[in-house]
Design a protein around this motif. Structure first.
Motif, mmCIF file in Angstrom:
data_model
loop_
_atom_site.group_PDB
_atom_site.id
_atom_site.type_symbol
_atom_site.label_atom_id
_atom_site.label_comp_id
_atom_site.label_asym_id
_atom_site.label_seq_id
_atom_site.Cartn_x
_atom_site.Cartn_y
_atom_site.Cartn_z
ATOM 1 N N GLU A 81 85.580 -13.713 97.218
ATOM 2 C CA GLU A 81 86.669 -12.807 96.839
ATOM 3 C C GLU A 81 87.807 -13.613 96.222
ATOM 4 O O GLU A 81 87.935 -14.816 96.472
ATOM 5 N N TYR A 82 88.656 -12.936 95.422
ATOM 6 C CA TYR A 82 89.795 -13.619 94.800
ATOM 7 C C TYR A 82 90.968 -12.658 94.691
ATOM 8 O O TYR A 82 90.826 -11.441 94.824
ATOM 9 N N ARG A 83 92.134 -13.223 94.435
ATOM 10 C CA ARG A 83 93.343 -12.442 94.190
ATOM 11 C C ARG A 83 94.353 -13.333 93.497
ATOM 12 O O ARG A 83 94.270 -14.568 93.554
ATOM 13 N N GLU A 87 99.760 -11.662 95.778
ATOM 14 C CA GLU A 87 99.268 -10.304 96.018
ATOM 15 C C GLU A 87 98.635 -10.223 97.403
ATOM 16 O O GLU A 87 98.237 -11.233 97.982
ATOM 17 N N ALA A 89 96.066 -7.699 98.233
ATOM 18 C CA ALA A 89 94.696 -7.160 98.192
ATOM 19 C C ALA A 89 93.735 -8.167 97.567
ATOM 20 O O ALA A 89 94.047 -8.807 96.553
ATOM 21 N N TRP A 90 92.550 -8.302 98.179
ATOM 22 C CA TRP A 90 91.486 -9.167 97.662
ATOM 23 C C TRP A 90 90.502 -8.333 96.849
ATOM 24 O O TRP A 90 90.261 -7.167 97.130
ATOM 25 N N LYS A 91 89.912 -8.965 95.827
ATOM 26 C CA LYS A 91 88.894 -8.320 95.001
ATOM 27 C C LYS A 91 87.573 -9.079 95.151
ATOM 28 O O LYS A 91 87.567 -10.306 95.240
ATOM 29 N N LYS A 92 86.462 -8.327 95.167
ATOM 30 C CA LYS A 92 85.153 -8.960 95.278
ATOM 31 C C LYS A 92 84.767 -9.611 93.948
ATOM 32 O O LYS A 92 84.927 -9.016 92.885
ATOM 33 N N CYS A 93 84.241 -10.820 94.042
ATOM 34 C CA CYS A 93 83.758 -11.513 92.843
ATOM 35 C C CYS A 93 82.312 -11.123 92.551
ATOM 36 O O CYS A 93 81.978 -10.754 91.432
ATOM 37 N N LYS A 95 78.812 -8.871 93.198
ATOM 38 C CA LYS A 95 78.316 -7.581 93.675
ATOM 39 C C LYS A 95 77.090 -7.752 94.560
ATOM 40 O O LYS A 95 76.758 -6.863 95.353
ATOM 41 N N GLN A 105 84.319 -17.424 88.293
ATOM 42 C CA GLN A 105 84.981 -16.124 88.115
ATOM 43 C C GLN A 105 85.651 -16.100 86.749
ATOM 44 O O GLN A 105 86.538 -16.900 86.468
ATOM 45 N N TYR A 114 95.615 -18.261 91.096
ATOM 46 C CA TYR A 114 94.691 -17.430 91.874
ATOM 47 C C TYR A 114 94.301 -18.132 93.177
ATOM 48 O O TYR A 114 94.326 -19.367 93.265
#
Length: 287
Positions: A81-83, A87, A89-93, A95, A105, A114
């Protein structure tokens, strides 16, 4: 031996045994100690330290070591995950779970910091995350150092009123703006207020003393370079006599009397002497 199934994970159970024959059932035996139903294997420990392999203006490649403990079952793969730094909230790298211990990424913004974190997974579950120790900043693409579009002009204002200094500086990425007076950085507060829209930069000063006038400098800095412009603030003040003139002066007939007076004002006031209501002009007796 008897095996029970369909129990609830992490729930606590006790057991007891009843003997049965053709005549009937016995009284239950003593209850067992409490037993928590759980997988005999654990989740993996967190992955090893994360290192940075490659950084460009729009992608970052990281790698990491396998967990020190796999929990008793093989590690099936990793989730990343990254952000943006700052920030929440984390985002999935990825799927799908990846077995590789490195990940790239893409689609990142240039000159932006990041953070990354990595999870390990086995059949029991997912580990605690391993985070990057510090943020990783993408590189600047084609940047432009700050450039002056409009210099700061000299500004005049009345003492006690607000004065505004203005200039225009551009750059890519948008430069950081700082203001200075006499080489000392100005901090915003009750006296100073600075605004900037990326091109137009202003400093508003609430003047309350003559020392507020002087040379002010606006400095713009980004990763490509820096530039600055300076302008003077001139404060206008109505003429004043800090020390009142004496009501009476004594002198002997035929002697010379010198009368001194202290005055202030900006611009410099024109001085006029009066005798009664009549203006005095320079002569043999008046200098």
């Amino acid at each position: 031996m008897y095996t029970l199934s369909q129990l609830t994970t992490d729930s606590e159970y006790q057991f007891r045994v009843i003997a049965v024959n053709d005549i009937g059932a016995s009284e239950p035996g003593p209850a067992s100690d409490s037993v928590i139903c759980k997988d005999p294997f654990d989740k993996p420990s967190q992955p090893g330290e994360i290192d940075t392999m490659t950084v460009t203006k729009d992608y970052i490649t990281i790698n990491w070591e396998a967990p020190a403990c796999d929990g008793g079952k093989p590690v099936l793969g990793y989730w990343i995950e990254y952000r943006k730094s700052g920030e929440s909230a984390w985002k999935k790298c990825n799927k799908e779970r990846t077995k590789d211990k490195q990940y790239t990424q893409g689609g990142l913004q240039e000159a932006t910091e990041y953070e990354f974190r990595v999870f390990a997974e086995n059949e029991t579950g997912i580990s605690r995350p391993r985070r990057t120790a510090t943020g990783i900043k993408t590189k600047l693409g084609v940047g432009n150092k700050p450039a002056l579009r409009k210099e700061m002009d000299e500004v005049s204002a009345k003492l006690g009123q607000t004065a505004t200094l203005k200039c225009q500086i551009i750059g890519r990425p948008v430069p950081e703006i700082k203001w200075y007076k006499g080489g000392k950085e100005i901090k915003e507060g009750r006296k100073y207020a600075a605004t900037s829209d990326g091109r137009n930069h202003t400093l508003t000063i609430s003047t309350d003393q003559q020392e507020d006038e002087g040379l002010y400098t606006c400095k713009a800095v980004n990763e490509a370079g820096e530039c600055e412009t300076s302008g003077s603030l001139v404060l206008e003040a109505a003429p004043q006599f800090p020390v009142p003139l004496k009501d009476k002066f004594f002198a002997t007939c035929g002697s010379t009397v010198r009368i001194h007076v202290v005055y202030i004002g900006r611009p410099q006031p024109k001085i006029m002497w009066l005798y009664g209501a009549k203006a005095l002009e320079p002569s043999e007796n008046v200098i």
